[in-house]
Design an enzyme around this catalytic site. Structure first.
Site, PDB file in Angstrom:
ATOM      1  N   ASN A   1      -7.488  -5.580  -8.295  1.00  0.00           N
ATOM      2  CA  ASN A   1      -8.282  -6.517  -7.512  1.00  0.00           C
ATOM      3  C   ASN A   1      -9.192  -7.349  -8.412  1.00  0.00           C
ATOM      4  O   ASN A   1      -9.758  -6.841  -9.375  1.00  0.00           O
ATOM      5  CB  ASN A   1      -9.096  -5.780  -6.453  1.00  0.00           C
ATOM      6  CG  ASN A   1      -8.194  -5.105  -5.438  1.00  0.00           C
ATOM      7  OD1 ASN A   1      -7.025  -5.467  -5.333  1.00  0.00           O
ATOM      8  ND2 ASN A   1      -8.718  -4.137  -4.725  1.00  0.00           N
ATOM      9  N   VAL A   2      -9.322  -8.601  -8.044  1.00  0.00           N
ATOM     10  CA  VAL A   2     -10.119  -9.518  -8.837  1.00  0.00           C
ATOM     11  C   VAL A   2     -11.520  -9.656  -8.246  1.00  0.00           C
ATOM     12  O   VAL A   2     -12.352 -10.404  -8.744  1.00  0.00           O
ATOM     13  CB  VAL A   2      -9.421 -10.889  -8.947  1.00  0.00           C
ATOM     14  CG1 VAL A   2      -8.067 -10.740  -9.640  1.00  0.00           C
ATOM     15  CG2 VAL A   2      -9.230 -11.528  -7.566  1.00  0.00           C
ATOM     16  N   ASP A   3     -11.765  -8.911  -7.154  1.00  0.00           N
ATOM     17  CA  ASP A   3     -13.097  -8.927  -6.563  1.00  0.00           C
ATOM     18  C   ASP A   3     -13.985  -7.906  -7.260  1.00  0.00           C
ATOM     19  O   ASP A   3     -13.543  -7.193  -8.160  1.00  0.00           O
ATOM     20  CB  ASP A   3     -13.006  -8.646  -5.048  1.00  0.00           C
ATOM     21  CG  ASP A   3     -12.376  -7.291  -4.743  1.00  0.00           C
ATOM     22  OD1 ASP A   3     -12.859  -6.273  -5.250  1.00  0.00           O
ATOM     23  OD2 ASP A   3     -11.376  -7.244  -3.981  1.00  0.00           O
TER      24      ASP A   3
ATOM     25  N   HIS B   1      -6.237  -7.294 -13.561  1.00  0.00           N
ATOM     26  CA  HIS B   1      -5.860  -8.682 -13.265  1.00  0.00           C
ATOM     27  C   HIS B   1      -7.047  -9.639 -13.336  1.00  0.00           C
ATOM     28  O   HIS B   1      -7.047 -10.691 -12.710  1.00  0.00           O
ATOM     29  CB  HIS B   1      -5.169  -8.757 -11.890  1.00  0.00           C
ATOM     30  CG  HIS B   1      -3.843  -8.053 -11.878  1.00  0.00           C
ATOM     31  ND1 HIS B   1      -3.194  -7.680 -10.730  1.00  0.00           N
ATOM     32  CD2 HIS B   1      -3.042  -7.640 -12.901  1.00  0.00           C
ATOM     33  CE1 HIS B   1      -2.053  -7.064 -11.038  1.00  0.00           C
ATOM     34  NE2 HIS B   1      -1.946  -7.028 -12.350  1.00  0.00           N
TER      35      HIS B   1
ATOM     36  N   CYS C   1     -12.757 -22.185 -19.186  1.00  0.00           N
ATOM     37  CA  CYS C   1     -12.092 -23.489 -19.343  1.00  0.00           C
ATOM     38  C   CYS C   1     -10.591 -23.300 -19.554  1.00  0.00           C
ATOM     39  O   CYS C   1     -10.162 -22.479 -20.349  1.00  0.00           O
ATOM     40  CB  CYS C   1     -12.704 -24.235 -20.530  1.00  0.00           C
ATOM     41  SG  CYS C   1     -11.905 -25.830 -20.847  1.00  0.00           S
TER      42      CYS C   1
ATOM     43  N   PRO D   1      -1.141   2.797   4.405  1.00  0.00           N
ATOM     44  CA  PRO D   1      -0.568   2.953   5.755  1.00  0.00           C
ATOM     45  C   PRO D   1       0.933   2.671   5.788  1.00  0.00           C
ATOM     46  O   PRO D   1       1.619   3.070   6.713  1.00  0.00           O
ATOM     47  CB  PRO D   1      -1.340   1.950   6.617  1.00  0.00           C
ATOM     48  CG  PRO D   1      -2.107   1.090   5.691  1.00  0.00           C
ATOM     49  CD  PRO D   1      -2.155   1.736   4.346  1.00  0.00           C
TER      50      PRO D   1
HETATM   51  P1  NAD Z   1      -0.118  -6.375  -2.193  1.00  0.00           P
HETATM   52  O1  NAD Z   1      -0.681  -7.437  -1.305  1.00  0.00           O
HETATM   53  O2  NAD Z   1       1.193  -6.596  -2.801  1.00  0.00           O
HETATM   54  O3  NAD Z   1      -0.010  -5.011  -1.374  1.00  0.00           O
HETATM   55  C1  NAD Z   1      -1.080  -4.513  -0.623  1.00  0.00           C
HETATM   56  C2  NAD Z   1      -0.774  -3.093  -0.207  1.00  0.00           C
HETATM   57  O4  NAD Z   1      -1.897  -2.576   0.468  1.00  0.00           O
HETATM   58  C3  NAD Z   1       0.429  -2.935   0.746  1.00  0.00           C
HETATM   59  O5  NAD Z   1       1.257  -1.899   0.275  1.00  0.00           O
HETATM   60  C4  NAD Z   1      -0.237  -2.556   2.074  1.00  0.00           C
HETATM   61  O6  NAD Z   1       0.571  -1.682   2.856  1.00  0.00           O
HETATM   62  C5  NAD Z   1      -1.476  -1.857   1.604  1.00  0.00           C
HETATM   63  N1  NAD Z   1      -2.592  -1.829   2.549  1.00  0.00           N
HETATM   64  C6  NAD Z   1      -2.923  -2.750   3.489  1.00  0.00           C
HETATM   65  N2  NAD Z   1      -4.041  -2.392   4.126  1.00  0.00           N
HETATM   66  C7  NAD Z   1      -4.440  -1.215   3.574  1.00  0.00           C
HETATM   67  C8  NAD Z   1      -5.546  -0.349   3.807  1.00  0.00           C
HETATM   68  N3  NAD Z   1      -6.466  -0.629   4.734  1.00  0.00           N
HETATM   69  N4  NAD Z   1      -5.655   0.772   3.063  1.00  0.00           N
HETATM   70  C9  NAD Z   1      -4.727   1.059   2.103  1.00  0.00           C
HETATM   71  N5  NAD Z   1      -3.661   0.277   1.847  1.00  0.00           N
HETATM   72  C10 NAD Z   1      -3.531  -0.853   2.571  1.00  0.00           C
HETATM   73  O7  NAD Z   1      -1.230  -6.049  -3.256  1.00  0.00           O
HETATM   74  P2  NAD Z   1      -1.145  -5.547  -4.774  1.00  0.00           P
HETATM   75  O8  NAD Z   1      -0.148  -4.446  -4.881  1.00  0.00           O
HETATM   76  O9  NAD Z   1      -2.538  -5.320  -5.209  1.00  0.00           O
HETATM   77  O10 NAD Z   1      -0.573  -6.783  -5.595  1.00  0.00           O
HETATM   78  C11 NAD Z   1      -0.944  -8.099  -5.269  1.00  0.00           C
HETATM   79  C12 NAD Z   1      -1.521  -8.948  -6.383  1.00  0.00           C
HETATM   80  O11 NAD Z   1      -2.403  -9.850  -5.750  1.00  0.00           O
HETATM   81  C13 NAD Z   1      -2.344  -8.220  -7.384  1.00  0.00           C
HETATM   82  O12 NAD Z   1      -2.036  -8.782  -8.611  1.00  0.00           O
HETATM   83  C14 NAD Z   1      -3.798  -8.564  -7.073  1.00  0.00           C
HETATM   84  O13 NAD Z   1      -4.500  -8.902  -8.251  1.00  0.00           O
HETATM   85  C15 NAD Z   1      -3.719  -9.797  -6.231  1.00  0.00           C
HETATM   86  N6  NAD Z   1      -4.633  -9.784  -5.051  1.00  0.00           N
HETATM   87  C16 NAD Z   1      -5.926  -9.391  -5.194  1.00  0.00           C
HETATM   88  C17 NAD Z   1      -6.788  -9.351  -4.089  1.00  0.00           C
HETATM   89  C18 NAD Z   1      -8.213  -8.905  -4.283  1.00  0.00           C
HETATM   90  O14 NAD Z   1      -8.722  -8.958  -5.396  1.00  0.00           O
HETATM   91  N7  NAD Z   1      -8.917  -8.426  -3.246  1.00  0.00           N
HETATM   92  C19 NAD Z   1      -6.315  -9.737  -2.828  1.00  0.00           C
HETATM   93  C20 NAD Z   1      -4.973 -10.153  -2.712  1.00  0.00           C
HETATM   94  C21 NAD Z   1      -4.148 -10.160  -3.841  1.00  0.00           C
HETATM   95 ZN    ZN Z   2     -13.490 -26.507 -22.496  1.00  0.00          ZN
END
Ligand code: NAD
Ligand code: ZN
Length: 257
Positions: free
Chosen positions: A108-110, A125, A133, A227
């Site tokens: 997560n990037v948050d 990530h 920049c 889930p």
């Molecule tokens: P993904 O979107 O591919 O998969 C999310 C997974 O979370 C799914 O398997 C889903 O079933 C599960 N899920 C949904 N709700 C849930 C809950 N309440 N509790 C537990 N699991 C739950 O995400 P990923 O595998 O992290 O890959 C996506 C890419 O996108 C990553 O590179 C990430 O950096 C980026 N991304 C980041 C954010 C963020 O920073 N919050 C948000 C979206 C995408």
């Molecule tokens: Zn610059």
């Protein structure tokens, strides 16, 4: 999910956690879902719903149309800034205090893990608000305006670098880019010495992060909280079909008993 609907933790998870000294926890977008941040693969209702996020999150997309990609990212930055960590983030931070050897690696990037008290989180990530920049790579912080989330626009030119005038980009690792070497090295090292792997809320499709559970010794127990089935489910010793915000607090509660 109401409390009554929460299934019991998978067999062996609690015992493994009781004896674990160096657990590795890997979180993905599902970890932030209950904070109101949409996952990439879960679909969402927004200005950008007709775009595929995995197509926007690339260097090529940014270079081809910086205003479109920047507008999407600044909307995400503002939404993240306004969102709050949930009980699952707090539970993981509590778990790390109970198990000081715990390593938390996130895709997560948050900064929701940190805002819940998480320390030393490995951001595989990047971090969205660590803007820099695109041309000269110098880090440059920006003010995040809540209006970007409240009244999103489909296009917005990225701010110019104060040094070279190049466009600023978000601090995320785009598809096709390499993860930050230091964070990835630390995460692989933690996997290699882990005595438990817990995977939370990731589809397990994005490498090298998805390869971390397999980097742990074969004898190490692996558990998933999600889930839905993921690409990693088949490699797990136990599956907890539950939401992170419900399951993780329950786990910490059971551990304390
Ligand atoms: P993904 O979107 O591919 O998969 C999310 C997974 O979370 C799914 O398997 C889903 O079933 C599960 N899920 C949904 N709700 C849930 C809950 N309440 N509790 C537990 N699991 C739950 O995400 P990923 O595998 O992290 O890959 C996506 C890419 O996108 C990553 O590179 C990430 O950096 C980026 N991304 C980041 C954010 C963020 O920073 N919050 C948000 C979206 C995408
Ligand atoms: Zn610059």
């Amino acid at each position: 999910m109401p409390e009554a609907a929460l299934p019991a933790p998978p067999l062996g998870l609690l015992e493994a956690l009781r004896s674990a000294r160096r657990p590795l926890v890997l979180t993905g977008a599902g970890m932030s879902a209950e904070s109101g941040i949409a996952t990439f693969r879960g679909g969402e209702d927004s200005l950008w719903s007709r775009f595929d996020p995995t197509q926007l999150a690339t260097a090529d997309a940014f270079d081809a149309d910086p205003a479109l990609v920047w507008a999407w990212y600044r909307w995400r930055m503002a939404k993240l800034r306004m969102s709050q960590p949930h009980a699952g983030h707090a539970a993981l931070a509590a778990l790390a205090r109970l198990r000081p050897g715990l390593v938390l690696a996130t895709q997560n990037v948050d900064d929701l893990h940190e805002r819940a008290g998480g320390r030393g989180v490995l951001h595989l990530h990047g971090e969205i608000a660590a803007t820099r920049c695109r041309r000269c790579d110098r880090p440059q912080a920006i003010e995040i305006d809540p209006a970007w989330a409240e009244r999103p626009q489909l296009r917005a030119a990225p701010p110019a670098c104060a040094v070279c005038g190049g466009p600023l980009r978000p601090g995320v690792v785009w598809f096709g880019e390499s993860p930050p070497a230091r964070a990835l090295r630390a995460a692989i090292g933690a996997a290699q010495v882990a005595d438990l792997v817990l995977v939370v809320g990731t589809s397990g499709l994005v490498y090298p992060a998805a390869g971390l559970p397999a980097a742990a010794p074969a004898s190490v127990p692996r558990y998933e909280i999600n889930p839905e089935p993921s690409a990693l489910s088949a490699a797990m010793d136990g599956l907890w079909r539950a939401q992170a915000g419900v399951a993780l607090p329950r786990l910490v509660e059971l551990l304390a008993q």
